[in-house]
Every structure is written in structure tokens, then in C-alpha cells.
Design an enzyme around this catalytic site. Structure first.
Site, PDB file in Angstrom:
ATOM      1  N   THR A 160      -2.107   5.672   1.176  1.00  0.00           N
ATOM      2  CA  THR A 160      -3.237   4.790   1.442  1.00  0.00           C
ATOM      3  C   THR A 160      -3.317   4.147   2.537  1.00  0.00           C
ATOM      4  OG1 THR A 160      -2.849   4.367  -1.170  1.00  0.00           O
ATOM      5  CG2 THR A 160      -4.288   2.865   0.073  1.00  0.00           C
ATOM      6  N   LEU A 182       0.792  -1.155  -0.109  1.00  0.00           N
ATOM      7  CA  LEU A 182       0.089   0.067   0.066  1.00  0.00           C
ATOM      8  C   LEU A 182       0.894   1.266  -0.159  1.00  0.00           C
ATOM      9  CD1 LEU A 182      -2.694  -0.883   2.699  1.00  0.00           C
ATOM     10  CD2 LEU A 182      -2.973  -1.065   0.432  1.00  0.00           C
ATOM     11  N   ASP A 183       0.543   2.162  -0.929  1.00  0.00           N
ATOM     12  CA  ASP A 183       1.494   3.388  -0.850  1.00  0.00           C
ATOM     13  C   ASP A 183       1.313   3.992   0.605  1.00  0.00           C
ATOM     14  OD1 ASP A 183      -0.577   5.402  -1.427  1.00  0.00           O
ATOM     15  OD2 ASP A 183      -0.619   4.874  -3.603  1.00  0.00           O
ATOM     16  N   ARG A 184       2.261   5.250   0.486  1.00  0.00           N
ATOM     17  CA  ARG A 184       2.266   5.830   1.637  1.00  0.00           C
ATOM     18  C   ARG A 184       1.072   6.510   2.119  1.00  0.00           C
ATOM     19  NH1 ARG A 184       6.941  10.624   2.949  1.00  0.00           N
ATOM     20  NH2 ARG A 184       6.379  10.974   5.196  1.00  0.00           N
TER      21      ARG A 184
END
Length: 314
Positions: A186, A182-184
Site C-alpha cells: 500500500t 500501511l502494509d507493504r
């Protein structure tokens, strides 16, 4: 695309948040859902149909509620004894069947003694050597985190930024790893395990593992653009397939539910950016059937045996 015809009209919300599929809807909108591969071609429609006010919305009340009584899970103890072939397999040496071959061939010693007996059991305190190299038993662990914003999904960061490993450092004595990313910015569900076989299964495209996201956009999503997303389109020379998309129940039309099985990097954000929408917030609320129910933001829990078995059957 063919809308979901199986849902009934006028269904009332049960009030439960984060239900198993998070797809309860009101009677004023209807999600666009891709046809199953098992359906016949004669039932396939290129465009979803519209029938007045029959379109329905997701009932996705995804707010995290604090729970003062929530406690981090306690550690479970290892079994007193483990079959030697399982011990070797859990250490990542080989499969159980292959371990039996090596045991019979005399490759394994327990507490300095050669063991060739099939079904031999060892204790956690026993010293097991495979080809004179010490190995240790590693219990499989499965930990589910409700990831907050501003944490990156990596084991460590040379720039000193906060990582998801900081949040689960006390979750397991075994070294566990995040499944996927999961990106930063999200938030939402992120699974950790040391079960490499299961992790590979959950991330491999051929298994079509579904994820449900709640996306907050910078403006209302038009019916026309929703139609185009549901129908499928080309992004970076590859076709994007969205399983289902809908407005969030009782929310502005900038609040969107997206069900997808693609594992492409930042795919949900890139879908909306392709149609000139910016994703202000993105939250993963369902992953492979697991939900955020009773799991506050920033907290984690161990999966139940039933949940683990369900993942292995996907």
C-alpha cells in the site's frame, strides 16, 4: 444508506489534484454516504436512492508528478530557552502541572544546582537532572511521508527488508515513529512523530479519524456491490462501516474512492475481497485532513504549525 444530498449537480472539476477532501464529482454518478450520527432517525434510509444519471464521482486525480525543484525540509533549531516544567514534560517525565509540583518539592537540579523557582527557564546546553537522573529536551517533530510500494511499516526488520524508517532517516534528529500502519504493497500518506499523545489520538477508534483511499480493482465494481458496501455488512463477526464510496472521476469503474475511519488491519483490501474483488493497487491519499499535494512518492516534509494545530483540534 443515504446519499450525500448536499453536493450540487453538474459541478465542473477545478483541475487541482489532491484537493482538501478529494471529493469533486462529475454529473453521471453519486457517492453513497453514510448518514451522520447527528442526523435524525427519520432521515435514515436503509438503501441509497438512485436518480437516473445524477450519481456523481470523485475527482481523485492521484498521480504523483515529479518535481525537480522539490527539496527535503531543512531542520529547524530549538528555542534558545524553555520553561523548566515544559522541558520536563517534553522529556516524557510527567505533565507540566505535575512538573511544577516536583520542582517545588526539590526533585530537579539544573547544572548541579537545586531549582525550586516556578517559571525557571533552561537552555539546550543546560544539564537537567530529575531525581539525580539526567534528562534531555526533545523537540516534538511531525513528518509526513508519501510512502512508496515495497516498504514495510516497522522500526526495523530482522529479515533485512526495506522499512519506512530508511526513507525518513534524515528527517529528524529526534527518534520519530509511524502513526498507524500501511502494509507493504500500500502506498500513500504516513505520518511520523514523537508526540505520543497526538499519535494515540489519531489511532484511537473513538476519534473517528478519516482516511481516503484510491483502490484499483481487478474488475469493475458493480452498482449492486457498491450499494452493499455503502449500506454496511458483517466481516469477521464485526460490522464494517464505510463513510463514503464512489467511482473515480473519468476512470474505469474498477477505480474506486473509499472514505473510511476504521483502523482495522487491511480493512480496505478485506472489504473488496469479501465481495470477490482483488485490490491491485491501494493508495492512501488523505489522512486526517492531510493530503499528498506537492509531495512526490518516496519524499517527506515537515508539517506546518497550522497543520499540527489542526490535528490537535480533531
Amino acid at each position: 444508506m443515504k446519499p450525500n444530498k448536499n453536493s450540487s449537480r453538474g459541478r465542473q472539476s477545478s483541475g487541482k489534484r489532491d484537493s482538501k477532501k478529494n471529493t469533486k464529482r462529475t454529473s453521471d454518478s453519486k457517492p453513497f454516504k453514510r448518514s451522520s450520527e447527528k442526523e435524525s432517525n427519520s432521515n435514515f434510509q436503509k438503501k441509497p436512492s438512485y436518480k437516473g444519471d445524477s450519481r456523481k464521482k470523485y475527482n481523485t486525480n492521484f498521480r504523483d508528478k515529479p518535481n525537480a525543484n522539490f527539496k527535503k525540509p531543512s531542520q529547524t533549531s530549538d528555542n534558545d530557552e524553555t520553561r523548566l516544567n515544559k522541558f520536563i514534560a517534553n522529556a516524557g517525565i510527567c505533565s507540566r502541572r505535575e512538573a511544577d509540583v516536583y520542582i517545588k518539592a526539590g526533585n530537579v537540579k539544573v547544572n548541579g544546582k537545586l531549582v525550586t523557582e516556578m517559571g525557571y527557564k533552561v537552555k539546550p546546553t543546560d544539564e537537567v537532572k530529575f531525581d539525580d537522573s539526567l534528562i534531555s529536551l526533545e523537540q516534538k517533530r511531525y513528518v509526513l511521508l508519501n510512502k512508496p510500494k515495497n516498504y514495510i511499516t516497522t522500526m526495523d526488520d530482522e529479515r533485512g527488508r526495506k522499512t519506512v524508517m530508511d526513507l525518513i532517516e534524515n528527517a529528524s534528529k529526534e527518534r520519530i515513529y509511524p502513526v498507524g500502519r500501511l502494509d507493504r504493497n500500500t502506498t500513500g500518506l504516513l505520518l511520523f512523530t514523537n508526540d505520543g499523545e497526538l499519535a494515540k489520538k489519531l489511532t484511537h477508534p473513538k476519534h473517528n479519524i478519516q482516511k481516503l483511499y484510491h483502490a484499483s480493482l481487478d474488475k469493475k465494481l458493480s452498482i449492486g456491490d457498491m450499494h452493499k458496501i455503502a449500506e454496511g455488512f458483517i466481516l469477521d463477526d464485526k460490522r464494517v462501516i464505510v463513510d463514503e464510496i464512489s467511482y473515480i472521476m473519468n476512470q474505469p469503474k474498477s477505480e474506486i474512492g473509499v472514505k473510511i475511519h476504521s483502523g482495522r488491519n487491511r480493512i480496505v483490501r478485506r472489504i473488496f475481497e469479501h465481495f470477490n474483488y482483488n485490490v491491485v493497487k491501494l493508495d492512501r491519499v488523505v489522512f486526517a485532513g492531510l493530503t499528498k499535494k506537492d509531495l512526490p512518492r518516496g519524499m517527506y516534509r515537515n508539517l506546518t504549525e497550522m497543520e499540527v494545530n489542526s490535528l490537535k483540534m480533531l
